[in-house]
Design a protein around this motif. Structure first.
Motif, PDB file in Angstrom:
ATOM      1  N   LEU A 513      33.157  28.387 -23.024  1.00 38.14           N
ATOM      2  CA  LEU A 513      32.004  28.068 -23.185  1.00 38.14           C
ATOM      3  C   LEU A 513      32.487  27.552 -24.691  1.00 38.14           C
ATOM      4  CD1 LEU A 513      29.313  26.936 -22.681  1.00 38.14           C
ATOM      5  CD2 LEU A 513      28.695  29.264 -23.610  1.00 38.14           C
ATOM      6  N   PHE A 514      33.373  27.757 -25.495  1.00 42.75           N
ATOM      7  CA  PHE A 514      33.447  27.756 -26.531  1.00 42.75           C
ATOM      8  C   PHE A 514      35.205  27.493 -27.178  1.00 42.75           C
ATOM      9  CE2 PHE A 514      30.558  30.331 -27.194  1.00 42.75           C
ATOM     10  CZ  PHE A 514      29.348  29.366 -28.056  1.00 42.75           C
ATOM     11  N   ASP A 515      35.571  25.692 -27.862  1.00 42.42           N
ATOM     12  CA  ASP A 515      36.793  26.197 -27.561  1.00 42.42           C
ATOM     13  C   ASP A 515      37.390  26.928 -28.788  1.00 42.42           C
ATOM     14  OD1 ASP A 515      36.144  24.859 -30.310  1.00 42.42           O
ATOM     15  OD2 ASP A 515      36.741  22.738 -29.659  1.00 42.42           O
ATOM     16  N   ASP A 516      38.884  26.905 -29.063  1.00 41.39           N
ATOM     17  CA  ASP A 516      39.106  27.216 -30.539  1.00 41.39           C
ATOM     18  C   ASP A 516      38.961  27.734 -31.984  1.00 41.39           C
ATOM     19  OD1 ASP A 516      40.968  29.131 -28.265  1.00 41.39           O
ATOM     20  OD2 ASP A 516      42.717  27.591 -28.585  1.00 41.39           O
ATOM     21  N   GLN A 517      38.120  26.633 -31.945  1.00 36.96           N
ATOM     22  CA  GLN A 517      37.774  26.010 -33.074  1.00 36.96           C
ATOM     23  C   GLN A 517      35.847  26.630 -33.603  1.00 36.96           C
ATOM     24  OE1 GLN A 517      39.626  23.996 -31.864  1.00 36.96           O
ATOM     25  NE2 GLN A 517      41.193  24.573 -33.179  1.00 36.96           N
ATOM     26  N   GLY A 518      35.583  27.509 -31.676  1.00 31.00           N
ATOM     27  CA  GLY A 518      34.210  27.905 -32.075  1.00 31.00           C
ATOM     28  C   GLY A 518      33.100  26.596 -31.728  1.00 31.00           C
ATOM     29  N   GLN A 519      33.805  25.437 -31.435  1.00 29.92           N
ATOM     30  CA  GLN A 519      32.784  24.365 -31.217  1.00 29.92           C
ATOM     31  C   GLN A 519      32.551  24.850 -29.320  1.00 29.92           C
ATOM     32  OE1 GLN A 519      31.829  21.663 -32.826  1.00 29.92           O
ATOM     33  NE2 GLN A 519      32.944  23.033 -34.350  1.00 29.92           N
ATOM     34  N   ARG A 520      31.430  24.261 -28.992  1.00 26.03           N
ATOM     35  CA  ARG A 520      30.270  25.004 -27.934  1.00 26.03           C
ATOM     36  C   ARG A 520      30.523  23.668 -26.105  1.00 26.03           C
ATOM     37  NH1 ARG A 520      25.960  28.165 -25.550  1.00 26.03           N
ATOM     38  NH2 ARG A 520      25.584  28.445 -28.212  1.00 26.03           N
ATOM     39  N   ALA A 555      32.446  39.398 -39.464  1.00 27.38           N
ATOM     40  CA  ALA A 555      30.888  39.531 -40.454  1.00 27.38           C
ATOM     41  C   ALA A 555      30.788  37.745 -40.653  1.00 27.38           C
ATOM     42  CB  ALA A 555      30.462  40.241 -40.727  1.00 27.38           C
ATOM     43  N   ARG A 556      31.875  37.544 -41.324  1.00 24.85           N
ATOM     44  CA  ARG A 556      31.933  35.921 -42.297  1.00 24.85           C
ATOM     45  C   ARG A 556      32.698  34.966 -41.546  1.00 24.85           C
ATOM     46  NH1 ARG A 556      32.734  40.294 -47.176  1.00 24.85           N
ATOM     47  NH2 ARG A 556      30.041  39.995 -47.585  1.00 24.85           N
ATOM     48  N   GLY A 557      33.151  35.344 -39.938  1.00 27.46           N
ATOM     49  CA  GLY A 557      33.367  33.538 -39.546  1.00 27.46           C
ATOM     50  C   GLY A 557      34.453  33.566 -38.978  1.00 27.46           C
ATOM     51  N   GLY A 558      35.655  34.281 -39.088  1.00 30.09           N
ATOM     52  CA  GLY A 558      36.690  35.123 -39.117  1.00 30.09           C
ATOM     53  C   GLY A 558      36.982  34.885 -37.951  1.00 30.09           C
ATOM     54  N   GLY A 559      38.022  34.662 -36.937  1.00 26.37           N
ATOM     55  CA  GLY A 559      38.025  33.568 -35.605  1.00 26.37           C
ATOM     56  C   GLY A 559      36.883  32.620 -34.772  1.00 26.37           C
ATOM     57  N   SER A 560      36.558  31.883 -35.970  1.00 33.61           N
ATOM     58  CA  SER A 560      35.436  31.152 -35.577  1.00 33.61           C
ATOM     59  C   SER A 560      34.423  31.583 -34.541  1.00 33.61           C
ATOM     60  CB  SER A 560      36.639  29.163 -35.299  1.00 33.61           C
ATOM     61  OG  SER A 560      37.043  29.017 -36.378  1.00 33.61           O
ATOM     62  N   PHE A 561      34.522  32.408 -34.080  1.00 32.81           N
ATOM     63  CA  PHE A 561      32.685  32.886 -33.753  1.00 32.81           C
ATOM     64  C   PHE A 561      32.682  32.385 -33.704  1.00 32.81           C
ATOM     65  CE2 PHE A 561      35.875  35.737 -32.265  1.00 32.81           C
ATOM     66  CZ  PHE A 561      36.176  36.513 -31.528  1.00 32.81           C
ATOM     67  N   PRO A 562      31.461  31.378 -32.827  1.00 30.25           N
ATOM     68  CA  PRO A 562      30.178  30.270 -33.055  1.00 30.25           C
ATOM     69  C   PRO A 562      28.482  31.451 -33.816  1.00 30.25           C
ATOM     70  CG  PRO A 562      30.585  30.957 -30.806  1.00 30.25           C
ATOM     71  CD  PRO A 562      31.449  31.443 -31.479  1.00 30.25           C
ATOM     72  N   GLY A 563      28.268  30.878 -34.548  1.00 24.11           N
ATOM     73  CA  GLY A 563      26.944  31.375 -35.049  1.00 24.11           C
ATOM     74  C   GLY A 563      26.674  32.875 -35.962  1.00 24.11           C
ATOM     75  N   LEU A 564      28.475  33.584 -36.238  1.00 23.79           N
ATOM     76  CA  LEU A 564      27.755  34.690 -36.404  1.00 23.79           C
ATOM     77  C   LEU A 564      27.836  34.987 -37.896  1.00 23.79           C
ATOM     78  CD1 LEU A 564      30.280  37.248 -34.672  1.00 23.79           C
ATOM     79  CD2 LEU A 564      28.229  36.783 -34.493  1.00 23.79           C
ATOM     80  N   GLU A 565      28.208  33.859 -38.617  1.00 28.80           N
ATOM     81  CA  GLU A 565      28.231  33.312 -40.169  1.00 28.80           C
ATOM     82  C   GLU A 565      26.831  33.201 -40.344  1.00 28.80           C
ATOM     83  OE1 GLU A 565      31.897  31.144 -41.868  1.00 28.80           O
ATOM     84  OE2 GLU A 565      31.117  30.234 -40.174  1.00 28.80           O
ATOM     85  N   GLN A 566      25.780  32.227 -39.051  1.00 29.82           N
ATOM     86  CA  GLN A 566      24.393  32.697 -39.824  1.00 29.82           C
ATOM     87  C   GLN A 566      23.257  33.702 -39.008  1.00 29.82           C
ATOM     88  OE1 GLN A 566      25.932  29.810 -38.200  1.00 29.82           O
ATOM     89  NE2 GLN A 566      26.798  29.004 -39.593  1.00 29.82           N
ATOM     90  N   ALA A 567      24.217  34.600 -38.824  1.00 26.55           N
ATOM     91  CA  ALA A 567      23.513  36.253 -37.936  1.00 26.55           C
ATOM     92  C   ALA A 567      23.153  36.958 -39.892  1.00 26.55           C
ATOM     93  CB  ALA A 567      24.403  36.971 -37.783  1.00 26.55           C
ATOM     94  N   GLU A 568      22.377  37.010 -39.752  1.00 26.31           N
ATOM     95  CA  GLU A 568      21.540  38.673 -40.888  1.00 26.31           C
ATOM     96  C   GLU A 568      22.616  39.638 -41.175  1.00 26.31           C
ATOM     97  OE1 GLU A 568      17.911  40.217 -42.617  1.00 26.31           O
ATOM     98  OE2 GLU A 568      17.803  39.626 -40.930  1.00 26.31           O
ATOM     99  N   MET A 569      22.918  40.051 -42.746  1.00 25.44           N
ATOM    100  CA  MET A 569      23.878  41.079 -42.333  1.00 25.44           C
ATOM    101  C   MET A 569      23.413  41.556 -43.081  1.00 25.44           C
ATOM    102  SD  MET A 569      27.024  41.238 -44.423  1.00 25.44           S
ATOM    103  CE  MET A 569      28.500  40.076 -43.892  1.00 25.44           C
ATOM    104  N   VAL A 570      22.995  43.148 -42.385  1.00 25.19           N
ATOM    105  CA  VAL A 570      21.508  44.090 -42.642  1.00 25.19           C
ATOM    106  C   VAL A 570      22.247  45.284 -43.517  1.00 25.19           C
ATOM    107  CG1 VAL A 570      19.850  43.512 -40.807  1.00 25.19           C
ATOM    108  CG2 VAL A 570      21.314  45.635 -40.436  1.00 25.19           C
ATOM    109  N   ILE A 571      23.683  45.162 -43.849  1.00 25.62           N
ATOM    110  CA  ILE A 571      24.728  46.006 -44.220  1.00 25.62           C
ATOM    111  C   ILE A 571      26.091  45.892 -44.363  1.00 25.62           C
ATOM    112  CG2 ILE A 571      25.572  48.486 -44.054  1.00 25.62           C
ATOM    113  CD1 ILE A 571      23.305  48.675 -42.133  1.00 25.62           C
ATOM    114  N   ASP A 572      25.884  45.349 -45.807  1.00 24.30           N
ATOM    115  CA  ASP A 572      26.764  45.032 -46.269  1.00 24.30           C
ATOM    116  C   ASP A 572      27.487  45.759 -47.090  1.00 24.30           C
ATOM    117  OD1 ASP A 572      28.488  43.525 -47.983  1.00 24.30           O
ATOM    118  OD2 ASP A 572      27.594  42.175 -48.725  1.00 24.30           O
ATOM    119  N   SER A 573      28.246  46.897 -46.138  1.00 22.52           N
ATOM    120  CA  SER A 573      28.898  48.162 -46.896  1.00 22.52           C
ATOM    121  C   SER A 573      30.464  47.767 -47.493  1.00 22.52           C
ATOM    122  CB  SER A 573      29.265  48.871 -45.804  1.00 22.52           C
ATOM    123  OG  SER A 573      30.278  49.689 -46.406  1.00 22.52           O
TER     124      SER A 573
END
Length: 643
Positions: A513-520, A555-573
């Motif tokens: 569903l996604f290429d290596d750059q996280g494009q759908r 959590a910060r987008g490593g690996g170009s996983f789609p959508g995770l950079e926009q996810a809410e970080m509720v515990i920033d340890s």
């Protein structure tokens, strides 16, 4: 007679002209190490055994040989030097700037000083222990340590030395000394550096590598540099957006660049395993006609670029080039190519022995073998252990009053097999027998300086997360060959997440569903039957919400996983991910980490699915449920499921 006399009078001038023309050709050798990751010696601290396939001490022998062959040379390192082995962790914990008023010279720079390096570049992992640590370490180098795109917080001033102009006098082909001014530009990978927010936020500003290189090359040309070399901690790729990591093809296209020294991707360039790309000649080691080299990782190779320079129109230009890699280990014959340099071992003996003692600290015991040979094709005890540790910490944190409003959400955990062969070789696996667990085992299970994070994600984001992991596999053709490989070549195992707390299946007959750059892409994807486990078991709906324990990289987008950079970080340890595992092991004198087999790859009728892994997996076949099919020339083994 008149003609003969004239020729006699012109003869001295002709001779001078001939000598001058001959004097304008000069040979220069560029030598490079990259991604040593503190593998300064040929020793694996995780197994506490010698490893003749790695180590700067082995590369040192190749350096000495290459220098004897060509006196005109420069030796450079391309970053990710200070982190990556237990030796680096021990030094940071016991000998860093926080532990001493005037810390000793870092052992990595002590070794590079002894080998008389001419320059070095900074990689992203050199920042892992924080900026104060890095600044103290760099002060011990007797050569320039560069970074042109790492700036002070105001984004106006360079945080480190951006470039170097090295004046060198070398002998040309007639033996005459020639002055050559070599310009060097250091470049760090922007995206990877921006993931290090705990260490770097508010302390540095990272600029785009291509723009920084363009500005630096122009500045060096104004300073009358004869030759310009980019030392870029970058893989081979084309820039499609600012602040990307792997942009070497774009860098090679910049005017004024003569050669590129590459890293970051742990690849071996030139070499046979590179997909075709416009402007890339992987056999000759050329990018848009410019010589380029990438020497693997951990001291597996020495990169060599031989340049023939000719002075034309008042400036030196590259007439021809030859690019190659010199390995420390012969993979075909399975024997070392060189012996380790005893000088490096002697220089680092005290730190080496202290590290060996440190990693033997007892932690716990395991009832199960912990191995990664099949961790990307079925659930494993190794990943189960990491997920158990993360979920247990999440449960504790949710008892805090300020987080209790989140306690009603289902709790999941995501983890990867960090050490699972592939690009790093068929001996690069975790393989821990049942029995005692020491600190060295925890370092092996979790080798990176990540931080514990918790995201709140919707069901649609959770599915996309799993789809991104599933993109590592080939599409299986039900009407195709009787035998088909599962994993695509060159995939990083740390970008394959298993999410615990849900069950799911992967249908690999569908395109990713996604290429290596996280494009759908279009299509239904590969994830099937995604269900929440536990007392509230049910199919996952797109709008359902979950808490997922993970690491700062993902959590910060490593690996170009789609959508995770926009996810809410509720515990920033600020707690290191490895310390989460260490605390779990110390709290459980004996661990039970049996995999719950919450996910699987769907079989394809009539097709034998093949898994390429290391020979170490052979002794785990009864438990793993796979069969040996055949062994291959590169040292790997092809496994298959029983019919």
């Amino acid at each position: 007679m008149i003609v003969t006399a004239s020729l006699r009078r012109l003869a001295p001038l002709i001779l001078v002209f001939w000598h001058t023309a001959q004097a304008q050709v000069l040979d220069l050798r560029l030598l490079q190490t990259a991604d040593l990751h503190m593998h300064l010696l040929d020793h694996d601290y995780n197994t506490d055994a010698s490893n003749p396939q790695i180590g700067l001490s082995r590369v040192a022998a190749l350096i000495h040989q290459a220098r004897r062959e060509q006196p005109n040379h420069l030796l450079m390192d391309n970053g990710d030097l200070l982190q990556g082995s237990a030796l680096g962790d021990w030094w940071a914990k016991h000998k860093g700037p926080k532990t001493q008023t005037t810390p000793a010279i870092h052992p990595a720079y002590r070794a590079l000083n002894a080998l008389r390096y001419d320059a070095a570049n900074l990689g992203n992992h050199d920042f892992d222990f924080g900026l104060p640590f890095l600044r103290h370490a760099v002060r011990g180098a007797r050569f320039p340590v560069l970074s042109a795109n790492v700036m002070a917080p105001d984004c106006q001033r360079a945080a480190f030395t951006p470039t170097a102009l090295l004046p060198r006098r070398w002998r040309d082909q007639t033996g005459r000394l020639q002055l050559l001014r070599v310009g060097l530009v250091g470049l760090a990978p922007p995206r990877s550096l921006n993931l290090l927010r705990e260490q770097m936020q508010g302390r540095i500003c990272v600029q785009d590598a291509v723009q920084a290189a363009q500005d630096a090359v122009a500045a060096l040309r104004r300073q009358r540099a004869d030759l310009i070399i980019l030392i870029a901690h970058s893989g081979i790729g084309v820039q499609s957006a600012p602040l990307q990591d792997n942009v070497a093809l774009t860098l090679a296209n910049l005017p004024g660049v003569d050669a590129l020294l590459l890293g970051h991707a742990h690849g071996e360039f030139p070499g046979p395993n590179w997909p075709e790309a416009a402007g890339q000649d992987a056999e000759a080691g050329l990018l848009h006609g410019k010589p380029a080299v990438m020497p693997g990782r951990w001291g597996s190779h020495l990169g060599v670029i031989d340049l023939r320079l000719q002075r034309r129109a008042g400036r030196w230009q590259v007439l021809s080039s030859k690019v190659g890699l010199r390995p420390v280990w012969d993979r075909a014959q399975r024997r070392p190519m060189v012996e380790a340099d005893p000088q490096i071992a002697s220089l680092l003996q005290a730190e080496h022995q202290a590290t060996r003692q440190w990693v033997q600290q007892p932690l716990s015991r395991t009832r199960q073998a912990l191995y990664s040979h099949f961790a990307q094709v079925q659930d494993s005890a190794l990943i189960q252990l990491i997920n158990n540790a993360q979920r247990e910490l999440l449960d504790r944190l949710l008892q805090q009053p300020e987080l209790q409003h989140l306690a009603k959400l289902p709790r999941l955990s995501a983890a990867s097999p960090f050490k699972a062969g592939g690009p790093l070789g068929w001996g690069h696996f975790v393989d821990i027998e049942p029995g005692p667990l020491a600190l060295r085992h925890a370092v092996e299970l979790y080798p990176y300086q990540n931080y514990f994070k918790v995201l709140r994600v919707r069901g649609s984001q959770l599915k996309d997360w799993l789809e991104a992991s599933a993109s590592q596999f080939h599409q299986i053709d039900p009407a195709g060959a009787a035998e088909q490989l599962l994993l695509r070549e060159g995939q990083a195992s740390y970008n394959f997440d298993v999410i615990d707390g849900v069950s799911y299946e992967l249908d690999l007959t569908q395109p990713a569903l996604f290429d290596d750059q996280g494009q759908r892409r279009s299509g239904p994807g590969r994830v099937r039957h995604l269900r929440l486990l536990g007392p509230s078991a049910k199919p996952v709906a797109p709008d359902d919400e979950f808490l997922v324990a993970t690491n700062s990289y993902r959590a910060r987008g490593g690996g170009s996983f789609p959508g995770l950079e926009q996810a809410e970080m509720v515990i920033d340890s600020a707690r290191e991910s490895r310390s989460v595992l260490l605390d779990y092991l110390r709290a459980h004198p004996e661990i039970e980490a049996r995999p719950d087999f919450n996910w699987r790859i769907q079989p394809v009728p009539g097709i034998r699915l093949l898994w390429r892994s290391g020979p170490g997996g052979l002794r785990h076949l009864p438990e793993a449920g796979w069969l040996e099919l055949r062994r291959t020339e590169d040292g790997s083994v092809l496994y298959t499921r029983p019919d």
